[in-house]
Design a protein around this motif. Structure first.
Motif, PDB file in Angstrom:
ATOM      1  N   LEU A 181     -89.767  43.798  36.925  1.00 22.69           N
ATOM      2  CA  LEU A 181     -88.676  44.385  37.188  1.00 22.69           C
ATOM      3  C   LEU A 181     -87.955  43.076  37.625  1.00 22.69           C
ATOM      4  O   LEU A 181     -88.091  42.661  38.837  1.00 22.69           O
ATOM      5  CB  LEU A 181     -88.326  45.370  37.931  1.00 22.69           C
ATOM      6  N   GLY A 241     -84.484  42.259  36.696  1.00 22.52           N
ATOM      7  CA  GLY A 241     -83.223  42.052  35.990  1.00 22.52           C
ATOM      8  C   GLY A 241     -81.842  42.073  37.116  1.00 22.52           C
ATOM      9  O   GLY A 241     -80.738  42.022  36.763  1.00 22.52           O
ATOM     10  N   GLN A 280     -79.375  41.156  40.182  1.00 23.49           N
ATOM     11  CA  GLN A 280     -78.747  39.995  40.306  1.00 23.49           C
ATOM     12  C   GLN A 280     -78.933  38.903  41.615  1.00 23.49           C
ATOM     13  O   GLN A 280     -78.326  38.028  41.565  1.00 23.49           O
ATOM     14  CB  GLN A 280     -76.954  40.382  40.192  1.00 23.49           C
ATOM     15  N   THR A 339     -77.807  39.243  44.527  1.00 21.85           N
ATOM     16  CA  THR A 339     -76.502  38.669  45.180  1.00 21.85           C
ATOM     17  C   THR A 339     -76.921  38.371  46.522  1.00 21.85           C
ATOM     18  O   THR A 339     -76.008  37.401  46.832  1.00 21.85           O
ATOM     19  CB  THR A 339     -75.542  39.765  44.950  1.00 21.85           C
ATOM     20  N   ARG A 340     -77.459  39.060  47.111  1.00 28.90           N
ATOM     21  CA  ARG A 340     -77.951  38.747  48.582  1.00 28.90           C
ATOM     22  C   ARG A 340     -78.595  37.583  48.828  1.00 28.90           C
ATOM     23  O   ARG A 340     -78.223  36.732  49.805  1.00 28.90           O
ATOM     24  CB  ARG A 340     -78.749  39.835  49.310  1.00 28.90           C
ATOM     25  N   GLN A 390     -82.790  44.818  29.982  1.00 33.28           N
ATOM     26  CA  GLN A 390     -82.292  46.178  30.355  1.00 33.28           C
ATOM     27  C   GLN A 390     -80.964  46.358  30.014  1.00 33.28           C
ATOM     28  O   GLN A 390     -80.257  45.415  29.966  1.00 33.28           O
ATOM     29  CB  GLN A 390     -82.488  46.511  31.984  1.00 33.28           C
ATOM     30  N   VAL A 450     -89.777  41.603  41.571  1.00 34.36           N
ATOM     31  CA  VAL A 450     -89.961  40.133  41.636  1.00 34.36           C
ATOM     32  C   VAL A 450     -89.945  39.515  42.803  1.00 34.36           C
ATOM     33  O   VAL A 450     -90.442  38.464  43.143  1.00 34.36           O
ATOM     34  CB  VAL A 450     -88.845  39.404  40.683  1.00 34.36           C
ATOM     35  N   LYS A 483     -85.288  38.704  50.164  1.00 33.45           N
ATOM     36  CA  LYS A 483     -83.864  39.639  49.778  1.00 33.45           C
ATOM     37  C   LYS A 483     -82.616  38.572  50.148  1.00 33.45           C
ATOM     38  O   LYS A 483     -81.655  38.703  49.411  1.00 33.45           O
ATOM     39  CB  LYS A 483     -83.893  40.704  50.682  1.00 33.45           C
TER      40      LYS A 483
HETATM   41  P1  UTP Z   1     -82.986  44.726  44.512  1.00 35.42           P
HETATM   42  O1  UTP Z   1     -82.306  46.271  44.865  1.00 35.42           O
HETATM   43  O2  UTP Z   1     -83.376  44.214  45.776  1.00 35.42           O
HETATM   44  O3  UTP Z   1     -81.720  44.147  44.058  1.00 35.42           O
HETATM   45  O4  UTP Z   1     -84.016  44.779  43.484  1.00 35.42           O
HETATM   46  P2  UTP Z   1     -81.495  42.513  43.873  1.00 35.42           P
HETATM   47  O5  UTP Z   1     -80.572  42.638  42.438  1.00 35.42           O
HETATM   48  O6  UTP Z   1     -82.741  41.724  43.444  1.00 35.42           O
HETATM   49  O7  UTP Z   1     -80.802  41.913  44.842  1.00 35.42           O
HETATM   50  P3  UTP Z   1     -79.067  42.452  45.338  1.00 35.42           P
HETATM   51  O8  UTP Z   1     -79.236  43.847  45.874  1.00 35.42           O
HETATM   52  O9  UTP Z   1     -78.428  42.183  44.410  1.00 35.42           O
HETATM   53  O10 UTP Z   1     -79.106  41.293  46.584  1.00 35.42           O
HETATM   54  C1  UTP Z   1     -85.304  45.352  43.580  1.00 35.42           C
HETATM   55  C2  UTP Z   1     -86.029  44.716  42.383  1.00 35.42           C
HETATM   56  O11 UTP Z   1     -85.526  45.462  41.248  1.00 35.42           O
HETATM   57  C3  UTP Z   1     -85.146  44.708  40.271  1.00 35.42           C
HETATM   58  C4  UTP Z   1     -84.958  43.268  41.141  1.00 35.42           C
HETATM   59  O12 UTP Z   1     -84.785  42.047  40.197  1.00 35.42           O
HETATM   60  C5  UTP Z   1     -85.861  43.214  42.037  1.00 35.42           C
HETATM   61  O13 UTP Z   1     -87.336  42.900  41.483  1.00 35.42           O
HETATM   62  N1  UTP Z   1     -83.907  45.058  39.565  1.00 35.42           N
HETATM   63  C6  UTP Z   1     -82.742  45.603  40.359  1.00 35.42           C
HETATM   64  C7  UTP Z   1     -83.959  44.982  38.414  1.00 35.42           C
HETATM   65  O14 UTP Z   1     -84.818  44.763  37.621  1.00 35.42           O
HETATM   66  N2  UTP Z   1     -82.747  45.643  37.766  1.00 35.42           N
HETATM   67  C8  UTP Z   1     -81.629  46.004  38.553  1.00 35.42           C
HETATM   68  O15 UTP Z   1     -80.652  46.533  37.717  1.00 35.42           O
HETATM   69  C9  UTP Z   1     -81.671  45.949  39.703  1.00 35.42           C
END
Ligand code: UTP
Length: 494
Positions: free
Chosen positions: A124, A126, A128, A130-131, A215, A271, A421
């Motif tokens: 997974l 996809g 962003q 952001t943190r 996705q 990831v 994170k």
């Molecule tokens: P997180 O919930 O930690 O989100 O994703 P994020 O996007 O990596 O980080 P923030 O919240 O923006 O800081 C947990 C896992 O789910 C994947 C992320 O790539 C990570 O592997 N993920 C999250 C997706 O594949 N798609 C999404 O829409 C959201």
């Protein structure tokens, strides 16, 4: 919508350009049906090209589906969820209760299934991120290990290692075993992810065993459910959560692709875990042995306020599901099981799952119809700068309540969970903290295999890194380490 005044003529007889045409009536009517006509608020201030872009952007949205999701998700806010129950320790395979024989049996079962091509890995990727604040996809991130490897490279090399172990166990050549790696990206990460893999020659994997797919996205909305405009001609959108994987697998027909390759089990993970045991043969063997449809690795919650979701049973004897830390009442979060003295709600979800292909097929159809999404309050880029708004997301664990049979498998966080994170400088889950977790574990492996360490910085701040090409989980290190001294920090490789 501010309409232009009719064309006026200047005294010298030069006319202003004719007013722009109004927005396409039928599209405007449809937006009005869903209360979203503000998307056209700046119509008369746009250039013809921008108006074109805006129309195309709105036309690309499935307005009625999005409306249903927004309404259902907003409405479900604040509705008390069914009471929850703790998952009994007896229904979790705990580290304490596993015997060496069992672990060896599962390891061998897993390797056998892998050598038969029955396992695929699903990443997974996809989000962003952001943190973390990096402009690249998180998987490209170098967390500062001595090798400088990215998260993607660590994962790819673990896959290579398991392929070799499975081939060896089956007395076959390494090239004969292939684990297919399905990588979910989003429009925000797709291009950069593909290029990263190409530029690094797929880290030694065959290009055709790595399958990228995207996705979906969904508009970000204000608290009253109105679309947020990112620019005057584009609605702000975000990926639809890591649970968007189910509909993405369906729409890309990749579940059929998996079936045609003889894949029966799917190992699914996020990831951003530097210690992730991708394609773990022991977990796979356990999963096959249990004969369940869905399973998750869990770690014990470290302390009551830890910001992790926990597995619970929803309702009396109800289905297994995850409750986010923000949804768990503080009194329940700190409740203690009197007989064990441990937290009652202690099984933390760390996004390490195993599914059968049959179950993924079932859930891809079921979850798609589910219109209640989780709402995440985040900063959204908008025409007014960043504004607080809502992202609508499905989560990978939303599938668990649909599973006819489930199992939880405890793992030790110091062996399998090093989350990335937040950016360095934050208090927890940073690249630095993940790096140290990797170095500490690998140092223990090396010492257990008879190696020695010297170090010029304190050992708590350094250690050695073992290349996944040498060892997957600490095995087979004696020939490389026994009697040797390594100067930390360094990478141990062949
Ligand atoms: P997180 O919930 O930690 O989100 O994703 P994020 O996007 O990596 O980080 P923030 O919240 O923006 O800081 C947990 C896992 O789910 C994947 C992320 O790539 C990570 O592997 N993920 C999250 C997706 O594949 N798609 C999404 O829409 C959201």
């Amino acid at each position: 919508m501010r309409e232009p005044s009719p064309a006026v003529f200047e005294a010298n007889g030069v006319a202003f350009p004719p007013p722009p045409p109004p927005p396409p009536q039928s599209l405007l009517e449809r937006l009005k049906d869903y209360g979203q006509e503000d998307a056209f608020a700046l119509w008369y201030e746009l250039s013809p090209e921008e108006r074109d872009l805006l129309v195309k952007d709105i036309q690309s949205l499935d307005l009625s589906r999005i409306d249903r999701i927004i309404r259902c998700s907003l409405r479900s806010q604040g509705v008390p969820a069914a009471a929850i129950e703790a998952v009994p320790e007896s229904s979790v395979s705990t580290v304490e209760e596993r015997s060496i024989e069992e672990r060896e049996r599962w390891w061998k079962m897993g390797l056998k299934a892998i050598s038969h091509g029955n396992l695929a890995v699903l990443l997974l990727s996809g989000g962003q991120g952001t943190r973390l604040g990096s402009s690249d996809p998180k998987g490209c991130f170098n967390i500062g290990l001595p090798s400088g490897k990215s998260l993607f490279q660590l994962q790819a090399e673990r896959i290579l290692c398991v392929q070799r172990l499975a081939a060896h166990a089956a007395n076959e050549s390494s090239a004969s075993v292939q684990i297919h790696w399905y990588i979910m990206t989003s429009p925000f990460t797709d291009d950069a992810t593909r290029k990263f893999f190409e530029n690094h020659k797929y880290f030694g994997l065959e290009a055709e065993q790595v399958i990228f797919f995207q996705q979906g996205t969904i508009p970000c909305v204000s608290k009253n459910g109105r679309y947020i405009m990112e620019t005057p001609c584009r609605v702000a959108k975000a990926p639809d959560g890591n649970g968007g994987v189910y509909s993405a697998l369906k729409s890309t027909k990749l579940l059929e692709d998996m079936a045609s390759k003889g894949i029966k089990y799917i190992d699914c993970y996020g990831v951003d875990n530097a210690l992730v045991r991708v394609a773990d043969p022991t977990f796979l063997g356990y999963f096959i042995d249990k004969g369940v449809a869905a399973a998750a690795k869990v770690v014990r919650k470290a302390y009551p306020q830890e910001k992790v979701g926990v597995f619970v049973r929803r309702g009396k004897g109800g289905p297994l599901t995850v409750v986010e830390y923000s949804e768990l009442d503080p009194s329940l979060a700190s409740a203690v099981n009197q007989s064990t003295g441990r937290l009652r709600f202690c099984w933390s979800n760390v996004c390490l799952h195993m599914f059968t292909l049959d179950f993924l097929n079932q859930v891809a159809n079921g979850l798609e119809k589910d219109s209640v999404y989780h709402l995440a309050e985040k900063k959204i880029p908008s025409i007014h700068g960043y504004e607080m708004g809502l992202k609508l997301e499905q989560f990978i664990f939303d599938a668990f309540p649909y599973a006819p049979t489930t199992a939880l498998f405890e793992v030790l966080r110091e062996e399998e969970f090093a989350p990335v994170k937040n950016a360095n400088g934050s208090n927890y889950d940073t690249p630095d903290s993940a790096k140290l977790l990797v170095l500490r574990l690998h140092t223990r492996w090396v010492v257990a295999a008879g190696g020695f360490l010297t170090h010029s910085v304190p050992l708590y701040a350094t250690g050695v890194e073992v290349s996944p090409l040498c060892s997957y989980a600490g095995e087979n290190l004696e020939p490389i380490c026994r009697g040797r001294t390594f100067h930390a920090p360094c990478e141990i490789t062949f």
